[in-house]
Design a protein around this motif. Structure first.
Motif, PDB file in Angstrom:
ATOM      1  N   LEU A 108       8.902 -18.284  -3.946  1.00 36.00           N
ATOM      2  CA  LEU A 108       8.636 -17.242  -4.934  1.00 36.00           C
ATOM      3  C   LEU A 108       7.483 -16.344  -4.501  1.00 36.00           C
ATOM      4  O   LEU A 108       7.473 -15.153  -4.808  1.00 36.00           O
ATOM      5  N   TRP A 109       6.521 -16.911  -3.779  1.00 28.21           N
ATOM      6  CA  TRP A 109       5.375 -16.109  -3.336  1.00 28.21           C
ATOM      7  C   TRP A 109       5.823 -15.009  -2.371  1.00 28.21           C
ATOM      8  O   TRP A 109       5.430 -13.848  -2.519  1.00 28.21           O
ATOM      9  N   PHE A 110       6.665 -15.365  -1.389  1.00 26.90           N
ATOM     10  CA  PHE A 110       7.115 -14.356  -0.420  1.00 26.90           C
ATOM     11  C   PHE A 110       8.038 -13.330  -1.076  1.00 26.90           C
ATOM     12  O   PHE A 110       7.981 -12.137  -0.749  1.00 26.90           O
ATOM     13  N   ALA A 111       8.865 -13.767  -2.014  1.00 25.59           N
ATOM     14  CA  ALA A 111       9.721 -12.806  -2.726  1.00 25.59           C
ATOM     15  C   ALA A 111       8.884 -11.841  -3.549  1.00 25.59           C
ATOM     16  O   ALA A 111       9.141 -10.630  -3.575  1.00 25.59           O
ATOM     17  N   ASN A 112       7.863 -12.377  -4.198  1.00 21.10           N
ATOM     18  CA  ASN A 112       6.981 -11.530  -5.000  1.00 21.10           C
ATOM     19  C   ASN A 112       6.186 -10.572  -4.121  1.00 21.10           C
ATOM     20  O   ASN A 112       5.907  -9.423  -4.518  1.00 21.10           O
ATOM     21  N   LEU A 113       5.822 -11.014  -2.935  1.00 23.96           N
ATOM     22  CA  LEU A 113       5.126 -10.135  -1.990  1.00 23.96           C
ATOM     23  C   LEU A 113       6.003  -8.933  -1.651  1.00 23.96           C
ATOM     24  O   LEU A 113       5.526  -7.787  -1.598  1.00 23.96           O
ATOM     25  N   CYS A 114       7.291  -9.181  -1.450  1.00 21.64           N
ATOM     26  CA  CYS A 114       8.229  -8.105  -1.126  1.00 21.64           C
ATOM     27  C   CYS A 114       8.339  -7.113  -2.287  1.00 21.64           C
ATOM     28  O   CYS A 114       8.243  -5.896  -2.095  1.00 21.64           O
ATOM     29  N   SER A 115       8.520  -7.634  -3.515  1.00 18.21           N
ATOM     30  CA  SER A 115       8.685  -6.724  -4.656  1.00 18.21           C
ATOM     31  C   SER A 115       7.402  -5.972  -4.968  1.00 18.21           C
ATOM     32  O   SER A 115       7.433  -4.793  -5.341  1.00 18.21           O
ATOM     33  N   ASN A 116       6.253  -6.629  -4.824  1.00 15.28           N
ATOM     34  CA  ASN A 116       4.982  -5.935  -5.057  1.00 15.28           C
ATOM     35  C   ASN A 116       4.754  -4.833  -4.038  1.00 15.28           C
ATOM     36  O   ASN A 116       4.185  -3.781  -4.355  1.00 15.28           O
ATOM     37  N   THR A 117       5.182  -5.079  -2.805  1.00 10.57           N
ATOM     38  CA  THR A 117       5.064  -4.030  -1.783  1.00 10.57           C
ATOM     39  C   THR A 117       5.892  -2.813  -2.194  1.00 10.57           C
ATOM     40  O   THR A 117       5.429  -1.670  -2.115  1.00 10.57           O
ATOM     41  N   GLY A 118       7.128  -3.066  -2.656  1.00 13.68           N
ATOM     42  CA  GLY A 118       7.955  -1.965  -3.131  1.00 13.68           C
ATOM     43  C   GLY A 118       7.351  -1.250  -4.316  1.00 13.68           C
ATOM     44  O   GLY A 118       7.401  -0.014  -4.420  1.00 13.68           O
ATOM     45  N   MET A 119       6.746  -2.012  -5.240  1.00 11.53           N
ATOM     46  CA  MET A 119       6.137  -1.403  -6.421  1.00 11.53           C
ATOM     47  C   MET A 119       4.954  -0.512  -6.041  1.00 11.53           C
ATOM     48  O   MET A 119       4.771   0.573  -6.596  1.00 11.53           O
ATOM     49  N   TRP A 120       4.162  -0.961  -5.068  1.00 16.49           N
ATOM     50  CA  TRP A 120       3.036  -0.136  -4.642  1.00 16.49           C
ATOM     51  C   TRP A 120       3.506   1.112  -3.896  1.00 16.49           C
ATOM     52  O   TRP A 120       2.879   2.174  -3.981  1.00 16.49           O
ATOM     53  N   MET A 121       4.599   1.008  -3.172  1.00 21.19           N
ATOM     54  CA  MET A 121       5.180   2.203  -2.554  1.00 21.19           C
ATOM     55  C   MET A 121       5.609   3.189  -3.645  1.00 21.19           C
ATOM     56  O   MET A 121       5.350   4.392  -3.556  1.00 21.19           O
ATOM     57  N   GLN A 122       6.254   2.661  -4.691  1.00 26.07           N
ATOM     58  CA  GLN A 122       6.700   3.512  -5.792  1.00 26.07           C
ATOM     59  C   GLN A 122       5.517   4.161  -6.504  1.00 26.07           C
ATOM     60  O   GLN A 122       5.539   5.355  -6.830  1.00 26.07           O
ATOM     61  N   ASN A 123       4.458   3.379  -6.764  1.00 23.64           N
ATOM     62  CA  ASN A 123       3.270   3.930  -7.418  1.00 23.64           C
ATOM     63  C   ASN A 123       2.638   5.040  -6.589  1.00 23.64           C
ATOM     64  O   ASN A 123       2.177   6.051  -7.128  1.00 23.64           O
ATOM     65  N   THR A 124       2.600   4.837  -5.270  1.00 29.75           N
ATOM     66  CA  THR A 124       2.043   5.863  -4.381  1.00 29.75           C
ATOM     67  C   THR A 124       2.879   7.134  -4.453  1.00 29.75           C
ATOM     68  O   THR A 124       2.346   8.239  -4.594  1.00 29.75           O
ATOM     69  N   GLY A 125       4.205   6.964  -4.376  1.00 31.95           N
ATOM     70  CA  GLY A 125       5.078   8.133  -4.455  1.00 31.95           C
ATOM     71  C   GLY A 125       4.979   8.846  -5.792  1.00 31.95           C
ATOM     72  O   GLY A 125       4.934  10.077  -5.851  1.00 31.95           O
TER      73      GLY A 125
END
Length: 539
Positions: free
Chosen positions: A18-35
Motif C-alpha cells: 500500500l505504501w508504494f501504491a500510495n507513493l504513485c498516486s501522491n506523485t500523480g496528485m502533486w503533478m495535478q496540483n502543480t498543473g
C-alpha cells in the motif's frame, strides 16, 4: 540486509504494497496540483483566484472528514477505499478532457478540483486507519512517519515532473497522468487481503457512529490537544500553498519548471526530516517536536517572503519542508496513537476536519493577504504567526501520560471492575438495538477520609464512560448517608451498552478498578442496569 530504522515498517508486506501504491498516486496528485496552480495563473492571475485552487482541494476534507471517518469505521474499509480511488480517477480524467479540448475555465478548474477534493476527503480517514492494520503497534509511529516521507518524496518528484510536463505538454497532461496514477492504488487494494475484524454485534448506524466519535473526542484531552495544536500549526503554515505560484512567477520571475523545483525542494527537506525523526525521538517528545517544527516553518515563511533570488527561495523551501513534515507527521502519529481501533477512523476524520479547516482558512487568508499587502509581507506575517502560535499552545499535551502508555503496551491481566448481574431471560426480547435507553448504575460506599481521592477517581471514570459511548454521566451523594454514592450514565440502546465493554482499553479498566478499590462496603460495588420502557416520560 537490515533496513535503516526509518524504513523498518517496509518489512511488513501489506504495508509495503500500500505504501508504494500510495507513493504513485501522491506523485500523480502533486503533478495535478502543480498543473492546476500554474494553469490558474494564466486563466485568472490574481492571488485570490490562485489561492482558490488550494481552497477547493482542501475545503471538502473540512466538510466531509467527519462523515467519511464514520463511514470508514462501519463499512468494509477495503471496498470503501476502492470506490474513493475510482471517484478521484474519474474526476481527474474529466478535468484532463476538458482542459485538452479547451473547454476549461477558471471556475471549471476550481469546481473539478473541488470534486477531486471530495474523493480525497472520503479517502483520507479510511486510508490513515489502515496503517495500524498493516503493522504491529511498535512499528506504528515509524509507519506514520514513513507515510509522511512517502508523501513528501512524491512532493519532491511530482511537482518537478509536473512543472516540466506543463512546460512540454501543458497542464492537461498532468491531469491525465494523475488520473492514471490512481489505478495503481485500486490494483493494490484489490490485491490486499484484508482481515476484517469479526463483529459479534450489528453494525453501528451512521448517525450513532458520528455521535460516538464526537463523544469520544470531547472526553479525550489528548486528542483535543492534538487538534488544537494542529489547527494553529496548519492555519498559519498554509499561506504558502496559495501564494507560491505567484511568488515564483511574479516575485522571482521564473517559469513553471521552477515552480515544480521549489515544491521539490520542499519535498527534499521533508524527506530528510522524516529520515532523521526516528533518531531524534529519544531526545525530544512529540509536543516539543511540534513546537520546534512550528518555529522552523515560521522562519522559512519569513525567509521566503523576503527572497528575491531563486537560491534563497529554494533554501526557504527546504526549511519549510523540514518543519512541515516534522509537525504534520508527529501530530498525525499522536492522533492515531491516542485512540483505540474502534473509533480510529472517526477520530482521524475529526482531527482532519479541524486541521483541514485550518489549512482551508490559512490558504484563503493567504490569498487575501497577498492581495491586500503583497506576496512577501503576507508570507512574512504568516511566518511570525506560525512561530508565535506554536509557542503559545505548546502547553497542551499531545500524548497520553506515561502510565497510560505503559498500560496500553503491557500484556497485563485486565483489572476487575464492577459487573452487573446477567439480564433476566424474560426481558431478552426487549434487549436489542431498537430498545430504549439503558441507565447504568454503580453504588459505592466511601469513607470520609477517601472522599477527595474518590472524587478525583470519578472524574477519570467520567471520561472513560463518555469515551465509551455514554450519552450522559452523573455522580450523586446521599444527603442522609454521606458515605453512599451513586454513579449513573446513559447508553443509547442495549446494543450500545454491549459495545461499551469492547470499546474500553486496559487503561480504561484500570481507571474504573482504582475507583472501585476505594469502596468500603462488605461486598463489591453494586452494578445494575435499567431499561427505559417509557421514553415519552423519561426523555
Amino acid at each position: 540486509m537490515q533496513l535503516p530504522t526509518a524504513l523498518t515498517p517496509l518489512r511488513h508486506p501489506a504495508f509495503r504494497l500500500l505504501w508504494f501504491a500510495n507513493l504513485c498516486s501522491n506523485t500523480g496528485m502533486w503533478m495535478q496540483n502543480t498543473g492546476a496552480g500554474w494553469l490558474m495563473t494564466s486563466l485568472a492571475p490574481s492571488p485570490l483566484m490562485v489561492s482558490l485552487v488550494q481552497v477547493a482541494s482542501l475545503l471538502p476534507v473540512f466538510l466531509l472528514a467527519l462523515p467519511a471517518g464514520a463511514l470508514a469505521d462501519i463499512v468494509d474499509r477495503r471496498r470503501y477505499l476502492i470506490l474513493a480511488q475510482a471517484w478521484i480517477a474519474c474526476a481527474g480524467a474529466l478535468l484532463a478532457v476538458l482542459a485538452w479540448t479547451g473547454n476549461l475555465g477558471a471556475w471549471g478548474l476550481v469546481g473539478l478540483t473541488f470534486c477531486i477534493g471530495i474523493g480525497t476527503a472520503m479517502n483520507s480517514p479510511a486510508w490513515a486507519a489502515t496503517t495500524p492494520e498493516t503493522v504491529p503497534r511498535q512499528d506504528l509511529t515509524g509507519a506514520i512517519v514513513l507515510n509522511g516521507i512517502g508523501f513528501n518524496l512524491s512532493r519532491t518528484v511530482g511537482p518537478a515532473i509536473g512543472g516540466f510536463t506543463v512546460a512540454a505538454a501543458g497542464a492537461e497532461a498532468t491531469f491525465a497522468l494523475n488520473a492514471l496514477s490512481f489505478l495503481a492504488v485500486i490494483v493494490a487494494l484489490l490485491v490486499w487481503k484484508r482481515e476484517a475484524p469479526r463483529a459479534t454485534l450489528p453494525k453501528e448506524h451512521f448517525l450513532s457512529a458520528i455521535r460516538a466519535g464526537l463523544g469520544y473526542t470531547r472526553a479525550s484531552p489528548v486528542l483535543r490537544g492534538v487538534m488544537l495544536r494542529g489547527f494553529v500549526f496548519f492555519l498559519f503554515a498554509a499561506a504558502l500553498w496559495g501564494l507560491l505560484p505567484l511568488l515564483v512567477r511574479q516575485q522571482l520571475g521564473l517559469g513553471p519548471e521552477w515552480f515544480g523545483i521549489m515544491l521539490a525542494g520542499m519535498g527534499v527537506g521533508a524527506v530528510g526530516a522524516g529520515l532523521l525523526l526516528p533518531s531524534l525521538r529519544g531526545r525530544l517528545d512529540r509536543g516539543g517536536t511540534v513546537t520546534v517544527a512550528a518555529v522552523i516553518t515560521g522562519a522559512a515563511l519569513i525567509l521566503l517572503g523576503q527572497a528575491q533570488h531563486w537560491a534563497v527561495a529554494l533554501l526557504a523551501m527546504l526549511l519549510y519542508g523540514v518543519g512541515w513534515l516534522a509537525g504534520a507527521s508527529t501530530l498525525q502519529a499522536s492522533a492515531q496513537l491516542s485512540v483505540p481501533s474502534w473509533v480510529r477512523a472517526r477520530a482521524i476524520g475529526i482531527y482532519q476536519l479541524v486541521t483541514f479547516g485550518g489549512l482551508t482558512l490559512g490558504a484563503g487568508f493567504g490569498g487575501y493577504g497577498g492581495e491586500a499587502f503583497g506576496i512577501g509581507p503576507a508570507l512574512g506575517l504568516s511566518g511570525l504567526l506560525c512561530a508565535g502560535g506554536g509557542l503559545l499552545v505548546r502547553r497542551y499535551a499531545i500524548e497520553p501520560p506515561a502510565a497510560e502508555t505503559a498500560a496500553l503496551a503491557a500484556d497485563a491481566p485486565v483489572p476487575a471492575v464492577p459487573t452487573p448481574e446477567p439480564a433476566a431471560p424474560s426481558l431478552a426480547q426487549l434487549l436489542n438495538e431498537e430498545s430504549g435507553r439503558v441507565l447504568e448504575v454503580v453504588r459505592y460506599r466511601i469513607a470520609a477520609r477517601d472522599r477527595a481521592a474518590f472524587l478525583a477517581a470519578m472524574a477519570a471514570c467520567r471520561q472513560v464512560r463518555l469515551r465509551s459511548g455514554a450519552q450522559g454521566w452523573r455522580l450523586y451523594e446521599d444527603v442522609a448517608h454521606p458515605d453512599r454514592w451513586v454513579e449513573l450514565w446513559l447508553m443509547d440502546s442495549w446494543t450500545e451498552h454491549l459495545r461499551e465493554e469492547g470499546r474500553m482499553t486496559e487503561w480504561d479498566r484500570s481507571v474504573l478498578a482504582r475507583a472501585a478499590a476505594l469502596h468500603g462496603g462488605p461486598a463489591a460495588p453494586e452494578a445494575s442496569r435499567y431499561l427505559n420502557v417509557m421514553p415519552g416520560l423519561l426523555s
